[in-house]
Scaffold this active site. Structure first.
Site, PDB file in Angstrom:
ATOM      1  N   CYS A 190       6.073   4.556   9.072  1.00  0.00           N
ATOM      2  CA  CYS A 190       6.489   3.853   7.944  1.00  0.00           C
ATOM      3  C   CYS A 190       8.010   4.093   7.829  1.00  0.00           C
ATOM      4  O   CYS A 190       8.931   3.297   7.909  1.00  0.00           O
ATOM      5  CB  CYS A 190       5.741   4.201   6.769  1.00  0.00           C
ATOM      6  SG  CYS A 190       4.115   3.413   7.017  1.00  0.00           S
ATOM      7  N   LEU A 240      11.872  17.472  -1.178  1.00  0.00           N
ATOM      8  CA  LEU A 240      13.023  18.214  -1.157  1.00  0.00           C
ATOM      9  C   LEU A 240      12.988  19.171  -0.022  1.00  0.00           C
ATOM     10  O   LEU A 240      13.846  19.980   0.077  1.00  0.00           O
ATOM     11  CB  LEU A 240      13.288  18.892  -2.524  1.00  0.00           C
ATOM     12  CG  LEU A 240      13.609  18.100  -3.801  1.00  0.00           C
ATOM     13  CD1 LEU A 240      13.993  18.960  -5.009  1.00  0.00           C
ATOM     14  CD2 LEU A 240      14.643  17.085  -3.686  1.00  0.00           C
ATOM     15  N   GLU A 263       0.811  -1.150   0.080  1.00  0.00           N
ATOM     16  CA  GLU A 263      -0.048  -0.047  -0.020  1.00  0.00           C
ATOM     17  C   GLU A 263       0.881   1.357  -0.038  1.00  0.00           C
ATOM     18  O   GLU A 263       1.866   1.312   0.706  1.00  0.00           O
ATOM     19  CB  GLU A 263      -0.911   0.155   1.266  1.00  0.00           C
ATOM     20  CG  GLU A 263      -1.929   1.200   1.233  1.00  0.00           C
ATOM     21  CD  GLU A 263      -2.485   1.550  -0.063  1.00  0.00           C
ATOM     22  OE1 GLU A 263      -3.219   0.338  -0.548  1.00  0.00           O
ATOM     23  OE2 GLU A 263      -2.383   2.630  -0.439  1.00  0.00           O
TER      24      GLU A 263
HETATM   25  P1  NAD Z   1      -2.237   0.112  12.576  1.00  0.00           P
HETATM   26  O1  NAD Z   1      -1.329  -0.162  13.806  1.00  0.00           O
HETATM   27  O2  NAD Z   1      -2.881   1.346  12.406  1.00  0.00           O
HETATM   28  O3  NAD Z   1      -3.281  -1.159  12.490  1.00  0.00           O
HETATM   29  C1  NAD Z   1      -3.202  -2.520  12.388  1.00  0.00           C
HETATM   30  C2  NAD Z   1      -4.275  -3.148  13.105  1.00  0.00           C
HETATM   31  O4  NAD Z   1      -4.002  -4.549  13.183  1.00  0.00           O
HETATM   32  C3  NAD Z   1      -4.555  -2.794  14.497  1.00  0.00           C
HETATM   33  O5  NAD Z   1      -5.925  -2.107  14.687  1.00  0.00           O
HETATM   34  C4  NAD Z   1      -4.401  -4.188  15.346  1.00  0.00           C
HETATM   35  O6  NAD Z   1      -5.439  -4.086  16.369  1.00  0.00           O
HETATM   36  C5  NAD Z   1      -4.759  -4.964  14.173  1.00  0.00           C
HETATM   37  N1  NAD Z   1      -4.153  -6.457  14.418  1.00  0.00           N
HETATM   38  C6  NAD Z   1      -3.201  -6.890  15.043  1.00  0.00           C
HETATM   39  N2  NAD Z   1      -3.216  -8.129  14.910  1.00  0.00           N
HETATM   40  C7  NAD Z   1      -4.309  -8.463  14.231  1.00  0.00           C
HETATM   41  C8  NAD Z   1      -4.794  -9.868  14.163  1.00  0.00           C
HETATM   42  N3  NAD Z   1      -4.270 -11.070  14.413  1.00  0.00           N
HETATM   43  N4  NAD Z   1      -6.159 -10.010  13.808  1.00  0.00           N
HETATM   44  C9  NAD Z   1      -6.625  -8.712  13.613  1.00  0.00           C
HETATM   45  N5  NAD Z   1      -6.093  -7.580  13.664  1.00  0.00           N
HETATM   46  C10 NAD Z   1      -5.156  -7.604  14.194  1.00  0.00           C
HETATM   47  O7  NAD Z   1      -1.209  -0.010  11.449  1.00  0.00           O
HETATM   48  P2  NAD Z   1      -1.090   0.618  10.004  1.00  0.00           P
HETATM   49  O8  NAD Z   1      -0.413   2.143  10.149  1.00  0.00           O
HETATM   50  O9  NAD Z   1      -2.340   0.537   9.299  1.00  0.00           O
HETATM   51  O10 NAD Z   1      -0.187  -0.217   9.319  1.00  0.00           O
HETATM   52  C11 NAD Z   1      -0.497  -1.839   8.800  1.00  0.00           C
HETATM   53  C12 NAD Z   1       0.784  -2.183   7.777  1.00  0.00           C
HETATM   54  O11 NAD Z   1       0.370  -1.105   6.568  1.00  0.00           O
HETATM   55  C13 NAD Z   1       2.167  -1.823   8.373  1.00  0.00           C
HETATM   56  O12 NAD Z   1       2.793  -2.999   7.550  1.00  0.00           O
HETATM   57  C14 NAD Z   1       2.475  -0.803   7.692  1.00  0.00           C
HETATM   58  O13 NAD Z   1       4.034  -0.296   7.467  1.00  0.00           O
HETATM   59  C15 NAD Z   1       1.923  -0.656   6.388  1.00  0.00           C
HETATM   60  N6  NAD Z   1       1.503   0.775   5.850  1.00  0.00           N
HETATM   61  C16 NAD Z   1       1.140   1.887   6.648  1.00  0.00           C
HETATM   62  C17 NAD Z   1       0.813   3.127   5.796  1.00  0.00           C
HETATM   63  C18 NAD Z   1       0.561   4.187   6.775  1.00  0.00           C
HETATM   64  O14 NAD Z   1       0.528   5.224   6.610  1.00  0.00           O
HETATM   65  N7  NAD Z   1       0.069   3.950   8.098  1.00  0.00           N
HETATM   66  C19 NAD Z   1       1.039   3.223   4.702  1.00  0.00           C
HETATM   67  C20 NAD Z   1       1.338   2.068   3.776  1.00  0.00           C
HETATM   68  C21 NAD Z   1       1.721   0.815   4.400  1.00  0.00           C
END
Ligand code: NAD
Length: 435
Positions: free
Chosen positions: A265, A255, A153
């Protein structure tokens, strides 16, 4: 229309689920966090993300979007399962895959005979995670009718809805023709509107995400390092960036010199890439420097404050902005965390205000600081005013009122948003970054 479940309803999972529902799919978002799901079931968005709450309400009303804490049930009833759980920094800086592995196990346990199901990895994960997930599923299920897809994503917090609905690219890593067809169908409403889709192998898709974030982090550290030089020789890094940005090979984005990159991230992804390369004997020297430069940059403001105010013990520092960037309530790895921690070590008194994030910051870090309810309140008897996060609200203010409240005229602009000449004319002593 495809039946889709999302496992992990955080920043990425919630936006993904809502936008896929908006595109016409039937989506069930699941999470183990009961509080989060309970809020969503009441129509309340648990995060601050412009436009998201309205879209959630709309799709819930249209019965295309629902929420549950019953993760196995959500997975069991859908053909395409997006895993969007966190992949935080582990003990040795590698990405911690424990949540991804848990989801893989649950996925395996719900697989039924003769039903083809996709595990779509939306989380940012190291190269090779697709194979790890495949093995966990095979080890925990007799059914082999499944595939693991990498679909990283690229949304930006603060603009996430628009980024998802109108993506600059969709990347799908696949190894099986049937999976490719299903993913093409899931994203058809987006590709119909001209969003480019790239099909590739799983490992390349996994690396595209790390490579993209690391490239952006590199640009930021490059400009921050040059900002230090610029400051000493009397150039203005903002002018330098503008001049560089006209070159179409460089472009104007990313920049901006400032207080380093933060958020959930870039910091973890850069070190995870360094670590995963190290594990196979590859030394990513450039990225190690990117990280080092960022670490120094995060608290550069404290050095400036000491140069201006001497011993910071007992000095009151007013802070504007706490989130890691504007338009989000995310405080993970925010520069404010590092700056405030260092200022408290030096026994300074902190008065801070963020338009959205005061409460999140308070809960996350437990710092002994005063949280203010307006940007003006921050300035009362302050020996310096420091801008950390460039929310629009801070761009315009009543200079006479602010100067009247402060004990000095020192304004440190950590994001170079003000015009130095104009600010100085209003009576401030202005310090920016690299200018
Ligand atoms: P987040 O911490 O906001 O959300 C993760 C969610 O997963 C939490 O609500 C947690 O309770 C849930 N979770 C954990 N274990 C679980 C399980 N076994 N079953 C169901 N739910 C469970 O994280 P995020 O910021 O959304 O990031 C998620 C991933 O996406 C990461 O790998 C991150 O690097 C990637 N990512 C994040 C962004 C961003 O801007 N936040 C952008 C691109 C990619």
């Amino acid at each position: 229309m495809t039946k889709i479940s999302i496992v992990g309803t955080g920043y990425v999972g919630l936006v993904t689920g809502t936008c896929l529902a908006e595109a016409g799919h039937e989506v069930i978002c699941s999470d183990i966090n009961k509080e989060k799901i309970s809020l969503l079931q009441k129509g309340v968005c648990p995060i601050y993300e412009p436009g998201l709450e309205e879209l959630i309400k709309k799709n819930v009303e249209k019965k295309r979007l629902s929420f549950t804490t019953n993760v196995p049930c959500a997975i069991a009833n859908t053909q395409v399962v997006f895993s969007a759980v966190g992949t935080p920094m582990g003990e040795n800086h590698e990405a911690d895959l424990k949540y991804v592995k848990e989801v893989a196990k649950t996925f395996a346990q719900t697989l039924k005979q003769r039903e083809f199901k996709l595990f779509v990895n939306k989380s940012t994960v190291p190269v090779g995670t697709g194979d790890i997930v495949k093995k966990i599923i095979s080890d925990n299920s007799k059914n082999i009718d499944f595939d693991v897809i990498s679909n990283p994503e690229f949304l930006k917090e603060g603009a996430a809805v628009n980024d998802f609905l109108k993506p600059e690219r969709i990347v799908i890593g696949f190894s099986n023709q049937k999976s490719k067809e299903i993913m093409a169908e899931v994203y058809e409403p987006f590709t119909r509107q001209q969003s480019p889709i790239m099909f590739t192998d799983v490992k390349s898709a996994e690396l595209i995400k790390y490579a993209s974030n690391s490239m952006l982090a590199t640009r930021i550290s490059f400009m921050n390092e040059l900002a230090r030089f610029s400051e000493v020789v009397g150039a203005d890094i903002k002018e330098v960036a503008k001049g560089m940005g006209f070159d179409s090979r460089i472009g104007p984005k990313f920049l901006q010199a400032g207080l380093g990159y933060g958020g959930s991230c870039f910091p973890k992804d850069v070190v995870a890439l360094i670590e995963s390369a190290k594990q196979v004997g590859v030394n990513l020297e450039l990225l190690k420097s990117v990280e080092k430069v960022n670490f120094i940059q995060k608290t550069i403001i404290v050095d400036k404050l000491e140069e201006e105010l001497g011993d910071l013990k007992g000095k009151t520092i007013g802070i504007w902005g706490l989130s890691f960037k504007p338009k989000t309530d995310d405080v993970r790895e925010a520069s404010a965390k590092y700056i405030i921690s260092k200022l408290l070590q030096k026994k300074a008194k902190i008065q801070a205000y963020d338009p959205i994030t005061n409460e999140n910051f308070k809960q996350e870090f437990n710092f002994d600081i005063t949280y203010c309810s307006t940007k003006e309140e921050v300035c009362k008897s302050a020996n310096a005013l420091v801008l950390i996060t460039e929310w629009d609200e801070f761009r315009i203010f009543n200079s006479q009122e602010i100067l009247g409240l402060m004990n000095s005229n020192l304004l440190i602009d950590g994001r170079n948003i003000y015009n130095p000449k104009k600010i100085q004319e209003k009576g401030f002593k202005y310090l920016g970054i690299g200018r």
